[in-house]
Design a protein around this motif. Structure first.
Motif, mmCIF file in Angstrom:
data_model
loop_
_atom_site.group_PDB
_atom_site.id
_atom_site.type_symbol
_atom_site.label_atom_id
_atom_site.label_comp_id
_atom_site.label_asym_id
_atom_site.label_seq_id
_atom_site.Cartn_x
_atom_site.Cartn_y
_atom_site.Cartn_z
ATOM 1 N N GLY A 73 14.600 134.757 38.295
ATOM 2 C CA GLY A 73 14.666 135.613 37.112
ATOM 3 C C GLY A 73 15.785 136.623 37.215
ATOM 4 O O GLY A 73 15.889 137.343 38.192
ATOM 5 N N TRP A 74 16.644 136.650 36.234
ATOM 6 C CA TRP A 74 17.721 137.625 36.126
ATOM 7 C C TRP A 74 18.662 137.647 37.344
ATOM 8 O O TRP A 74 18.918 138.708 37.909
ATOM 9 N N PRO A 75 19.204 136.513 37.772
ATOM 10 C CA PRO A 75 20.115 136.512 38.921
ATOM 11 C C PRO A 75 21.344 137.381 38.664
ATOM 12 O O PRO A 75 21.856 137.436 37.543
ATOM 13 N N ASN A 76 21.784 138.077 39.705
ATOM 14 C CA ASN A 76 22.961 138.955 39.699
ATOM 15 C C ASN A 76 22.830 140.185 38.805
ATOM 16 O O ASN A 76 23.737 141.002 38.768
ATOM 17 N N ARG A 77 21.736 140.328 38.099
ATOM 18 C CA ARG A 77 21.576 141.501 37.229
ATOM 19 C C ARG A 77 21.085 142.693 38.049
ATOM 20 O O ARG A 77 20.430 142.551 39.073
ATOM 21 N N TRP A 78 21.398 143.866 37.543
ATOM 22 C CA TRP A 78 20.913 145.102 38.137
ATOM 23 C C TRP A 78 19.519 145.390 37.584
ATOM 24 O O TRP A 78 19.186 144.989 36.469
ATOM 25 N N ASP A 79 18.722 146.098 38.391
ATOM 26 C CA ASP A 79 17.342 146.407 38.023
ATOM 27 C C ASP A 79 16.990 147.779 38.586
ATOM 28 O O ASP A 79 17.766 148.381 39.339
ATOM 29 N N VAL A 80 15.801 148.258 38.257
ATOM 30 C CA VAL A 80 15.305 149.508 38.825
ATOM 31 C C VAL A 80 15.147 149.344 40.336
ATOM 32 O O VAL A 80 15.315 148.255 40.875
ATOM 33 N N SER A 81 14.799 150.400 41.016
ATOM 34 C CA SER A 81 14.835 150.457 42.479
ATOM 35 C C SER A 81 14.132 149.311 43.193
ATOM 36 O O SER A 81 14.704 148.684 44.077
ATOM 37 N N ALA A 82 12.872 149.038 42.858
ATOM 38 C CA ALA A 82 12.115 147.982 43.543
ATOM 39 C C ALA A 82 10.915 147.605 42.701
ATOM 40 O O ALA A 82 10.476 148.370 41.849
#
Length: 174
Positions: free
Chosen positions: A54-63
């Protein structure tokens, strides 16, 4: 293979489980997210690995991640933060900052306000390729460019606006 509990519409465990990656039959599952903010009001964000489903290479919240069978969301928040970033925080007795829903379940969001040195984090290489601090405008621009998981702009603004408080209103004398 991860086994997750199935919850009813009221967030009560049904006693049934299912395998992560499938859909829970007649129920929902629980996710725990941890968002770290520093004293400058910046959010610690992580870039997901290229091979993530899911969502490869995308930025996300901390954890964050799914709450495993038999686990509380506090235990999952503590586990995910330690696994993904090497950061130890005790969530025993801590309530989520906010709870939200999505089509298949519920998300408990925990906020940690702490200055963390990025150089001292231990990234889980299977899941996380990079971390950095970002302000509200950085995150919103990344969402607009398709570089960040497509959270609603209002959701991100809410997190930035309320990371130092619980609740949605101020009560006199409290």
């Amino acid at each position: 293979m991860e086994i997750l509990d199935v919850y009813d519409i009221h967030r009560v465990p049904t006693g049934r489980t299912f395998v992560r990656g499938t859909k829970p039959e007649n129920g929902y599952y629980l996710v725990a997210q941890v968002i770290v903010f520093n004293t400058k009001g910046q959010m610690l964000i992580q870039q997901r690995q290229a091979n993530k489903v899911g969502w490869p290479n995308r930025w996300d919240v901390s954890a964050g991640g799914s709450v495993q069978a038999g686990e509380t969301s506090q235990q999952a928040a503590q586990r995910e933060l330690k696994e993904e970033l090497g950061l130890s925080v005790d969530f025993t007795g801590v309530r989520p900052h906010v709870c939200s829903t999505f089509a298949e379940g519920f998300t408990d969001v925990y906020i940690v306000n702490r200055d963390v040195s990025i150089s001292q984090l231990t990234l889980q290489t299977e899941e996380v390729q990079a971390v950095r601090w970002a302000d509200r405008e950085d995150v919103l621009q990344m969402i607009e460019k398709g570089e960040f998981i497509p959270y609603y702009a209002g959701w991100i603004a809410y997190l930035f606006d309320t990371h130092e408080q619980y609740g949605s209103f101020r009560r006199a004398g409290y």
